[in-house]
Design an enzyme around this catalytic site. Sequence first.
Site, PDB file in Angstrom:
ATOM      1  N   TRP A 102       1.037  -0.919   0.336  1.00 27.88           N
ATOM      2  CA  TRP A 102      -0.233   0.440   0.337  1.00 27.88           C
ATOM      3  C   TRP A 102       0.345   1.099   0.131  1.00 27.88           C
ATOM      4  CZ3 TRP A 102      -4.292  -0.558  -1.474  1.00 27.88           C
ATOM      5  CH2 TRP A 102      -5.286  -2.171  -1.359  1.00 27.88           C
ATOM      6  N   ASP A 170      -1.512   6.673   5.832  1.00 25.33           N
ATOM      7  CA  ASP A 170      -3.028   5.945   5.431  1.00 25.33           C
ATOM      8  C   ASP A 170      -2.679   4.537   6.834  1.00 25.33           C
ATOM      9  OD1 ASP A 170      -3.916   4.182   4.730  1.00 25.33           O
ATOM     10  OD2 ASP A 170      -2.855   3.708   3.416  1.00 25.33           O
ATOM     11  N   LYS A 194     -12.209  -1.224   6.219  1.00 21.90           N
ATOM     12  CA  LYS A 194     -10.959  -2.177   7.192  1.00 21.90           C
ATOM     13  C   LYS A 194     -11.715  -1.968   8.655  1.00 21.90           C
ATOM     14  CE  LYS A 194      -8.251  -3.551   3.431  1.00 21.90           C
ATOM     15  NZ  LYS A 194      -7.523  -2.238   2.455  1.00 21.90           N
TER      16      LYS A 194
HETATM   17  C1  LIG Z   1      -6.654  -1.605   2.480  1.00 24.20           C
HETATM   18  C2  LIG Z   1      -6.538  -0.438   2.009  1.00 24.20           C
HETATM   19  C3  LIG Z   1      -5.951   0.847   0.961  1.00 24.20           C
HETATM   20  C4  LIG Z   1      -7.140   0.139   0.049  1.00 24.20           C
HETATM   21  O1  LIG Z   1      -7.929   1.044   0.145  1.00 24.20           O
HETATM   22  P1  LIG Z   1      -9.272   0.699  -0.674  1.00 24.20           P
HETATM   23  O2  LIG Z   1     -10.082   0.990   0.411  1.00 24.20           O
HETATM   24  O3  LIG Z   1      -9.986  -0.172  -1.073  1.00 24.20           O
HETATM   25  O4  LIG Z   1      -8.600   1.774  -1.463  1.00 24.20           O
HETATM   26  C5  LIG Z   1      -4.955   0.897   1.508  1.00 24.20           C
HETATM   27  N1  LIG Z   1      -4.072   1.527   2.514  1.00 24.20           N
HETATM   28  C6  LIG Z   1      -4.417   0.437   3.610  1.00 24.20           C
HETATM   29  C7  LIG Z   1      -3.411   0.221   4.281  1.00 24.20           C
HETATM   30  C8  LIG Z   1      -5.381  -1.241   2.811  1.00 24.20           C
HETATM   31  O5  LIG Z   1      -4.787  -1.557   3.224  1.00 24.20           O
END
Ligand SMILES: *Cc1c(COP(=O)(O)O)cnc(C)c1O
Length: 358
Positions: A102, A170, A194
């Site tokens: 990511w 993030d 998540k």
């Molecule tokens: C799943 C995830 C993403 C991507 O998320 P989307 O909402 O599917 O674009 C980005 N960063 C992390 C750490 C993730 O676990």
Amino acid sequence: MSKVHNFSAGPCILPEEVLKEASEAVKSWDNHGLSLIEMSHRSKPFVAVMDEVRSLTKELLNLPDRFEILYLQGGASLGFLTTAYNLIPEGGYAAYADTGTWANKAIKEAKHLGNIEVVASTKESDYTGVPSIGQIDPKHSFLHFTSNNTIYGTQYKELPSDVGVPLVADMSSDIMSREFDASQYKLIYAGAQKNMGPAGTVMYAIDKDAIGKTGRDIPSYLDLGIHLSKDSMFNTPPVFSVFTTMLTMRWLKNIGGVAAIEKINDEKAALLYSEIDRNSLFAGHADLDSRSNMNITFRLNNDELSERFDEVWAKEGISGIKGHRSVGGYRASMYNAMPKDSVQVLVDVMKEFERTNG
Ligand SMILES: *Cc1c(COP(=O)(O)O)cnc(C)c1O
């Protein structure tokens, strides 16, 4: 139907009471005579939902006043680009930590817009840990990092701080799982699916003073300033995701907020990690000092046992623990709503498997 223990990495497990209330609202929402998903997002009841989810987010994350909350579409994946558009000035610089898949996607998107320097990386060690971060050259607008690496099962146990530039993170897969101090942050973003709610929305916690400083002509949907000026209603928001995320936050607040869930998350993680370390058939994937409380990655020492192990856990109603294809092995994702009892079921399966196959 017997109970399924949902260890999915995302979309994630949600509290049963939230699923119940959300599904009832889809059929008929309170006394409005309509389904939640067929009602105007400009209606009073939905505007109240948007207001509540924004204020609950700020409260649960204990954010300073300068932060505003947005719930938008496009996921964290669009967040990679949105971040760069809104925070890197024309011709400017930004520092990124490379902690895996990511993080790399974030770097790739940011490169469309700025001069990106990878200031720390654990690529050489296959991302089994997270790199520590030293002082950053002040030419960089911010340091971007991924707090929890969903795929590798690694996490900054101590978040970067005092690096000389503002922080951007993030936090998709560990948002609201533990307390942290947001005082050095400019922006925090997280896909809801998540740890906060269903798929379909992404949360931005943005320092409103950081907006509008890049000198860029930003396309409307990517301009966080526009979304702020419209109270997160610039266009039709993903009403179901936003509503269900609000319900999840009410649930979290009711059980004592982030401090309370952090304690439970620590207990759940300790329960599984201690079994991984004790059990002669298994080994953990992540370095000890970088072990994630949210996504626990491990493997069998002997791959030949995998077919038999897969049969055993499936029979006990365990779901979603196959590792990501890039790491292999197993990954038990144990987000906020995962009950400790489900973790115990997995631990018992591992113990029994050792007894019969060790
Ligand atoms: C799943 C995830 C993403 C991507 O998320 P989307 O909402 O599917 O674009 C980005 N960063 C992390 C750490 C993730 O676990």
